[in-house]
Design a protein around this motif. Sequence first.
Motif, short mmCIF file in Angstrom:
data_model
loop_
_atom_site.label_atom_id
_atom_site.label_comp_id
_atom_site.label_asym_id
_atom_site.label_seq_id
_atom_site.Cartn_x
_atom_site.Cartn_y
_atom_site.Cartn_z
N GLU A 238 26.59 -31.18 37.03
CA GLU A 238 25.49 -30.73 37.86
C GLU A 238 24.13 -31.11 37.30
O GLU A 238 23.14 -31.08 38.01
N SER A 239 24.06 -31.48 36.05
CA SER A 239 22.77 -31.79 35.44
C SER A 239 22.65 -33.27 35.07
O SER A 239 21.82 -33.62 34.24
N LYS A 240 23.48 -34.14 35.69
CA LYS A 240 23.48 -35.55 35.31
C LYS A 240 22.17 -36.25 35.68
O LYS A 240 21.60 -36.00 36.72
N GLY A 241 21.78 -37.17 34.80
CA GLY A 241 20.62 -38.00 35.10
C GLY A 241 20.98 -39.12 36.06
O GLY A 241 20.15 -39.57 36.85
N LEU A 242 22.24 -39.58 36.00
CA LEU A 242 22.71 -40.57 36.96
C LEU A 242 23.00 -39.87 38.29
O LEU A 242 23.04 -38.64 38.35
N ARG A 243 23.20 -40.64 39.34
CA ARG A 243 23.39 -40.06 40.66
C ARG A 243 24.82 -39.54 40.81
O ARG A 243 25.75 -40.29 41.10
N ALA A 244 25.00 -38.24 40.63
CA ALA A 244 26.32 -37.63 40.72
C ALA A 244 26.83 -37.63 42.16
O ALA A 244 26.06 -37.49 43.11
N GLY A 245 28.15 -37.78 42.31
CA GLY A 245 28.77 -37.70 43.63
C GLY A 245 28.57 -38.92 44.50
O GLY A 245 28.85 -38.87 45.70
N ALA A 246 28.13 -40.03 43.95
CA ALA A 246 27.82 -41.20 44.76
C ALA A 246 29.05 -42.02 45.12
O ALA A 246 29.04 -42.79 46.07
N ILE A 247 30.15 -41.89 44.36
CA ILE A 247 31.34 -42.73 44.56
C ILE A 247 32.57 -41.85 44.73
O ILE A 247 32.82 -40.97 43.90
N GLY A 248 33.35 -42.10 45.77
CA GLY A 248 34.62 -41.42 45.98
C GLY A 248 35.76 -42.26 45.44
O GLY A 248 35.56 -43.29 44.79
N VAL B 20 35.99 -46.55 35.68
CA VAL B 20 35.85 -45.40 34.78
C VAL B 20 34.44 -45.36 34.18
O VAL B 20 33.89 -44.29 33.93
N ALA B 21 33.84 -46.52 33.97
CA ALA B 21 32.48 -46.57 33.42
C ALA B 21 31.46 -45.94 34.35
O ALA B 21 30.39 -45.52 33.92
N THR B 22 31.78 -45.87 35.64
CA THR B 22 30.88 -45.23 36.61
C THR B 22 31.31 -43.78 36.87
O THR B 22 31.00 -43.21 37.92
N ASN B 23 32.04 -43.19 35.92
CA ASN B 23 32.58 -41.84 36.12
C ASN B 23 31.50 -40.78 36.34
O ASN B 23 31.71 -39.83 37.09
N GLU B 24 30.35 -40.94 35.71
CA GLU B 24 29.32 -39.92 35.84
C GLU B 24 28.65 -39.94 37.21
O GLU B 24 27.88 -39.05 37.54
N GLU B 25 28.97 -40.97 38.01
CA GLU B 25 28.44 -41.05 39.37
C GLU B 25 29.53 -40.81 40.42
O GLU B 25 29.33 -41.03 41.60
N SER B 26 30.68 -40.34 39.95
CA SER B 26 31.81 -40.09 40.84
C SER B 26 31.73 -38.70 41.47
O SER B 26 31.06 -37.80 40.95
N ASP B 27 32.48 -38.53 42.59
CA ASP B 27 32.52 -37.22 43.23
C ASP B 27 33.30 -36.20 42.40
O ASP B 27 33.09 -35.00 42.51
N ASP B 28 34.22 -36.68 41.57
CA ASP B 28 34.98 -35.82 40.66
C ASP B 28 35.15 -36.58 39.35
O ASP B 28 36.14 -37.28 39.15
N PRO B 29 34.17 -36.49 38.44
CA PRO B 29 34.16 -37.32 37.24
C PRO B 29 35.42 -37.23 36.39
O PRO B 29 35.80 -38.21 35.75
N ALA B 30 36.08 -36.09 36.38
CA ALA B 30 37.24 -35.93 35.51
C ALA B 30 38.51 -36.53 36.10
O ALA B 30 39.42 -36.90 35.35
#
Length: 559
Positions: free
Chosen positions: A10-20, A237-247
Motif C-alpha cells: 500500500e505504500s509503494k513508490g512504484l505504481r502498485a496494481g498496474a499489472i494483472g 517477477v522483476a515487476t512484482n511491486e507493480e502487480s495486482d498481487d505482488p506475492a
Amino acid sequence: MTATQQEERESKGLRAGAIGLVGSVVVGIASTAPAYSLAASLGYVVIVQNGDGIVGVKAPLIMVLAFIPMYFIAVAYSELNKAEPDCGTTFTWAARAFGTRTGWLGGWGIIAADVIVMANLSQIAGSYTFALFGFDTLAASVFWSTVAGIIWIIVMTYICYRGIEVSVRLQYALLGVEIVTLVAFALFALVKVYSGDAPGGIKPSLSWLSPAGMSGTAIVTATLIAVFIYWGWDTAVATNEESDDPARTPGRAAVISTVLLLLIYALVSVATIAFAGISEHGIGLGNVNNADDVFAAMGHQVFGGGAIGWIMVHLLAICVLTSASASTQTTILPTARTSLSMAAFGAIPKRFARIHPKYLTPSDSTLWMGGVSIIFYVGLTLISNDILADTIAAVGLMIAFYYGLTGFACVWFYRKTMWAKPRDILMQGLLPILGGILLVGFFFKACYTYADPDYGYTSIGSIGGVFLIGVGSLLLGLVLMFVYQAMAPAYFRGETLPKRDSGDLVLVGGGDHPVGVRLPDSREQTVIAPDLSNLPPGQEAIDPATGERIHRPDDSKDD
C-alpha cells in the motif's frame, strides 16, 4: 499475501496494481523475444559439433532440456517472491539467504547480462528496420544499422520511462502479432513437409527427442545456447511491486511463461528443421551462413509466392523486428528495477532509487540503463562485429550464474520451514536445488569450452573471446563491488539488508528507526528472536511464511 506484504504494497513508490496475471505473462514471454531468439539462436543450436556430426535434428531435444532448469528456477522465483516480493529479485533474495556480497554479485549478473544483450537486440532491430522496407544496402551497413539500433534503444527507454502501463499495453500488441506469425510459419512449414513440397523434407520423429548419439559436450554447449532462448521470463517477477498481487501473480506468471515458451519453441523448431533440413547447403540449418537468421533464409520458400506469401514474408520480418525491439523494452524494465532496489538498500549510489513523481517509474535507473546500453553497443561495434557475435554465448554464462544462484538461495531461505509439507519440500527444496545444480554445472562446463581460443569468433592469446566477455564481466562486477564497499560500507555490513530466512520472525511495521537509503515504500524488517527477547513492549512480531502475528504473553495480560 501476508499482513506485512499488504502493508508494504500500500505504500509503494512504484505504481502498485498496474499489472494483472495476463499482463505479467505477456511481459514474461515478450521479454524472451521468441521470434528474435529463435531466428538468432536456433541455427547455432543445430550446428553445435557433436562428435563427427552436428546436433542437427536433435535440436528439439535441446529445447526440452533447456526448459527443465528454466522451469525449476521459475519455481524458485515463485517461492521466493511469496516471501519477499522485491523488485531486486535475485539481488534481494541472495542477500537475504547468503549475505550482502553474494546478493550484490547476483544483482550485477542481472545488470551485466541485460546490458550486453541490448547490443545484440539493437543490432538486429536496426538491421531489420531497413531490410523491412527493402533498403538492403543500409541493412548491411554497420554504421546505419548501428544508428537505427541506437534510435530503437532511445524509443524503448522513453516508453519505459513513461510508465509500466504504457509498456504493458505495447507488449500486448507486439506479442500478439509475434505469436500469430510464428504459429502460421510452423503450420505452413509442416503442411509443405507432409505434402512433399519442403526442400528438406524430413518428417518429424520421436527420435528427435532421444539423447542417443549425443555427446556430453554437445548437450551442454547446445543447451546453454538454448538457455539464452528461454531467458527473460524473470521480467514478470522483476515487476512484482507493480502487480495486482505482488506475492502471487508474478510467480505464477513466471511458471506459466516458461511452459508456454516450451510449447512455442518445440513447435517452431520441429517445423523449421523438418522443412529446411540440416544440410550444409542452401536453406539447410547446417549451413553456417543461415545461423544468424534462420527465418530470413527460408521465409520465402515457406510462405511461397502470391499476395499471401508476400504479406506473410513481410509479417515474419516485422515479427522479428518487433520481437527484438520489444525485448529491448522488456530488458530495460528488469535492469532498472534491479538497480532501483540495489540503490534503495545502499548497494549502489542512492540516485538510482529516484522514482518519477508522475510516471512512478525508476527514472534515473531507466535513463542510465538506456545510456549505458548505447555506449556499450557503440563500443563493441567500433571494436569488431565478431565480438558482438560472441556476446550471445557469453550472456549464457551470466544467465546460468544468477539463475543458479536464485535456485540455491531458495533452498537456503526455506531450509528451516520447508519440511512440514511434501509440497514445500518439492517446490522450495528439490526443484530449486536441481535447477541450481544443473545451471552451475552448465556454467563450469561452458567456461571450459569457451576458454578454447578456437571457440567463437574472437580470442586474445590462448583464451577464447566468449570466455573473456562472460567471466570478465563477472570479475569486473567483483572489482566494482569492493570499490563501492570501501565508499559506502553500510549495506555490506548488513545494516540495510540483513540476512534472514523463512523461519525468522520480523517486527510488524519494521521498526521506528530504519537505517540507510531505501525505496520510498520500503521499511527494514527487524528480525525478532524466537524467544521474543528483543521484541519491544507493546509491539508485535509476524511470521513472514504464514502471516501470523505474535506478541508477548505479558502484553496480552495487560490488554
